[in-house]
Design an enzyme around this catalytic site. Structure first.
Site, short mmCIF file in Angstrom:
data_model
loop_
_atom_site.label_atom_id
_atom_site.label_comp_id
_atom_site.label_asym_id
_atom_site.label_seq_id
_atom_site.Cartn_x
_atom_site.Cartn_y
_atom_site.Cartn_z
N SER A 62 -11.39 -1.04 -0.33
CA SER A 62 -10.07 -1.01 0.31
C SER A 62 -10.16 -1.34 1.79
O SER A 62 -9.22 -1.88 2.38
CB SER A 62 -9.44 0.38 0.14
OG SER A 62 -9.00 0.59 -1.17
N HIS B 210 -3.66 6.02 3.26
CA HIS B 210 -4.45 4.85 2.86
C HIS B 210 -3.94 3.57 3.51
O HIS B 210 -4.72 2.76 4.03
CB HIS B 210 -4.44 4.74 1.33
CG HIS B 210 -5.38 3.71 0.79
ND1 HIS B 210 -5.01 2.41 0.57
CD2 HIS B 210 -6.68 3.80 0.44
CE1 HIS B 210 -6.04 1.74 0.08
NE2 HIS B 210 -7.07 2.56 -0.01
N ASP C 116 0.84 -1.20 0.00
CA ASP C 116 0.00 0.00 0.00
C ASP C 116 0.88 1.25 0.00
O ASP C 116 2.02 1.22 -0.47
CB ASP C 116 -0.92 -0.03 1.22
CG ASP C 116 -2.30 0.56 0.93
OD1 ASP C 116 -2.36 1.75 0.61
OD2 ASP C 116 -3.30 -0.18 1.03
#
Length: 721
Positions: free
Chosen positions: A364, A192, A154
């Site tokens: 996600s 994220h 990520d």
């Protein structure tokens, strides 16, 4: 058929700006894919990484050599060999890309893909997502992810967050930035990766439990650079690192679970990363992927989540309804139901940058629920193959759509407790070996505890075997569940060896790996500074002897010198014992009568059965001098004076006074000296004055130089006319 395809070009055009013509031979980022690829099933269990490395080294040689030549010519700027998929990432001129595509061992040369980091939608409500997947019920059974390692591909992870800092595995094998921007410690500039990691391993520091496996540890690959982009090469490098984080195939430090909350474009099938995912599965790692946020249209599956080797996870809300934005099937790669599973993905409370918390939505956030659930299942049932992990998740899922797998909900919503119960009710077993690594001396014996854990009512006999090194089990067969002691004799040479312990019962077979590391025994080294000394006879000199410990040596080293003749001199060592390490002086006093020459002697160091020697050289010079005369011959007319220069040069440390005399001059000729005697070195001038009565003819002058017992002579010629 080899191909060279650059089908999609993304450009940023500023309105009003001039567009320049592209260069005739531009640089392009490519992935050079070799024809020959390793089939994971053909590799020996536990040695997949080595098989992949060796195969890549052997088959990429020609292409690498060509790239090296073109790099010297300025046509190539970067080359990144890959082994998790047999390919080479490179930045080359278009002409070089075409040249590579024509090579017989190359399957294709394709453009390197650039992927944008995913974004998450901010919401206000907080949903009981962790309870919805039945994680607390697993905690009540004692399964919170202890000893499990989850990995993130990520934007990175914010290591400063209190929920995540203590859960990082730590060490050089727990963080990787293939872009090289943050090589030392975890960081996340986008947030994220921090958000997805909180769903996997977050605790209750913010007032509520946010992570599915709160006692698991994490490692991470920052596949996206600081601009939020990930190249194909960076992604390949990330998977490659995950398969072998410390670069040593003999050590077992790969993660148990890998979460991928990212996708490429939707609606197509890209097999760019299929070899990577295939090799992860072969290593027992199920690649969990976010299905993508390209719904609600049918056929909006995204790669690599739609590859057969991936497990795609869609998103549902708190009431179990599919998120409108969650991607739908069928899979563009397999035409099968897509996604395989759904999990909570709307209004998910999780960790954020700077120690904060955030409510976010999207697939996600759904995928990390499944990754965390796998950590719980693998703690409860170690050694599950990737196929059995996927089966447990799918069978245990709560069917939310039409009966069976469908293209909205897949097999249904994650229920980790139901998956656990299915594993318990389906006869099977797992194999665990401890310790993971044993250190022994050459030829020593290492023992491991092999535990066979039964699940689902398994009661068969499990026959044990080991590969890598010969070994014996006690007992060889474990009935149902139990333990056995594996004894392995270490080889005579230092190094690490991967051991693969396999348990077999009928058609069921499971393996576990361990490492045997042969460490050298404690020892010490002996050295001298210098190894050679030159000294004049009668003078003294010294050497420095150093003892350096190795492999934990802490003993006393006794020093002794031998081998120098008493006619040459005497040797003394001080101190004669060094404790573990240090230095000693070796003093040599030469005899005044020592003959000139080169002599050797030894200094030995002993500690118990250990003994080492160093050979020293002593060059003895005796003090002496040499003489020379110039000119060798002189011609004068009667009545004139002949002049000679006599040079004295010392040797062997000579420092005495040299007296010069001459004889053999003709009658009526008078010699005189200037600078006589000569001290140590220098010149003296000899003059021979003739008269009209000096006889004509040739005379031989004998010049004698004396210093103590040392005498040297030479001659010169005098011609009188």
């Amino acid at each position: 058929m080899r191909s060279l395809a650059f089908g999609v070009v993304v450009a940023l055009v500023v309105p009003g700006s001039a567009v320049a013509a592209p260069p005739a031979d531009p640089f392009v980022d490519v992935i050079v894919v070799l024809k020959s690829q390793v089939t994971p099933a053909a590799a020996t269990p536990g040695r997949l990484e080595k098989a992949l490395r060796d195969h890549a080294d052997a088959t990429q040689r020609g292409a690498r050599e060509l790239l090296a030549v073109r790099r010297k010519q300025g046509l190539v700027t970067s080359v990144v060999p890959l082994w998790i998929t047999n390919a080479i990432g490179a930045r080359v001129r278009s002409s070089v890309a075409a040249e590579l595509a024509r090579r017989p061992e190359v399957r294709e040369v394709r453009p390197s893909t650039t992927i944008q980091a995913p974004a998450t939608d901010v919401a206000s409500a907080v949903e009981p997502n962790v309870a919805q997947v039945n994680a607390p019920a697993m905690w009540d059974l004692g399964y919170r992810g202890q000893d499990m390692v989850v990995a993130s591909m990520d934007t990175g992870v914010d290591i400063s967050h209190p929920e995540l800092a203590s859960r990082w595995r730590g060490g050089t094998n727990s963080w990787y930035d293939p872009n090289g921007q943050h090589p030392s410690a975890p960081v996340d500039l986008a947030g994220h990766g921090t958000q997805t990691m909180g769903v996997m391993v977050g605790g209750d520091g913010g007032g509520s439990s946010i992570g599915v496996a709160p006692d698991a540890r994490w490692i991470a690959v920052k596949m996206f650079n600081d601009r939020g982009q990930a190249s194909s090469t960076a992604i390949h490098l990330g998977y490659q690192w995950l398969l072998d984080p410390d670069g040593n195939p003999a050590t077992a430090d790969a993660p148990n679970v890998v979460n991928n909350s990212w996708t490429m474009s939707a609606g197509t099938c890209s097999l760019e990363f299929q070899p990577d995912l295939r090799n992860l599965r072969a290593a027992g790692i199920l690649p969990v992927f976010a299905a993508g946020n390209y719904g609600p249209v049918a056929g909006s599956s995204a790669s690599p989540a739609n590859n057969a080797e991936a497990m795609a996870v869609g998103s549902v809300d708190g009431s179990g309804l599919i998120d409108p934005y969650s991607s739908r099937g069928p899979s563009a790669c397999t035409q099968s139901a897509y996604p395989q599973l759904v999990a909570p993905g709307t209004d998910i409370r999780t960790t954020d940058l700077y120690g904060g918390y955030l409510d976010v939505s999207g697939t996600s956030l759904a995928a990390p629920h499944v990754a965390g659930a796998l950590a719980l299942l693998l703690q409860a049932s170690p050694g599950l193959s990737a196929d059995r992990q996927q089966s447990a998740l799918q069978v245990g899922a709560m069917d939310l759509g039409p009966p069976g797998a469908d293209n909205d909900y897949g097999y249904g919503r994650l229920d980790v407790l139901a998956s656990y119960n299915w594993l318990r009710s389906t006869p099977d077993f797992g194999v665990v070996v401890s310790p993971a690594t044993a250190n022994v001396l050459p030829g020593g014996t290492a023992t491991y505890n092999v535990t066979v854990g039964a699940s689902g009512g398994f009661s068969g006999n499990v026959a044990l075997s080991v590969s890598g090194l010969p070994g014996s089990f006690d007992p060889q067969v474990v009935a149902g569940a139990g333990s056995s002691t594996l004894t392995v004799v270490a080889p005579a040479t230092a190094g690490s060896t991967a051991l693969v312990v396999t348990g077999s019962s009928g058609a069921i077979s499971h393996s576990a790996t361990a490492t045997l590391t042969v460490v050298p025994p404690p020892d010490f080294g002996l050295s001298s500074t210098p190894l050679t000394r030159t000294v004049a006879a009668g003078a003294s000199t010294a050497y420095t002897i150093a003892v350096s410990p190795a492999n934990g040596f802490v003993g006393d080293v006794s020093l002794a010198a031998a081998g120098l003749s008493s006619a040459v001199g005497t040797v003394a060592v001080s101190p004669v014992v060094l404790h573990g390490s240090g230095s000693a002086q070796v003093n040599v006093v030469t005899s005044a009568s020592a003959p000139a020459g080169t002599y050797t002697f030894t200094v030995s160091g002993s500690s118990g059965s250990l003994s080492h020697q160093v050979t020293l050289t002593l060059v003895v010079n005796r003090p002496d001098f040499g003489i020379a005369v110039s000119p060798a011959s002189s011609t004068v007319t009667r009545g004139q004076t002949a002049t000679y220069t006599v040079n004295v040069s010392p040797a062997g440390g000579f420092t005495g006074s040299v007296t010069l005399k001459v004889s053999g001059q003709p009658s009526n000729a008078t010699p005189t000296w200037t600078g006589n005697p000569v001290t140590t070195s220098g010149n003296a001038v000899l003059k021979i004055r003739t008269t009209s009565g000096t006889a004509r003819g040739t005379s031989t002058l004998k010049i004698t130089a004396t210093s103590g017992t040392l005498t040297h002579q030479l001659t010169a010629t005098l011609v009188v006319r």
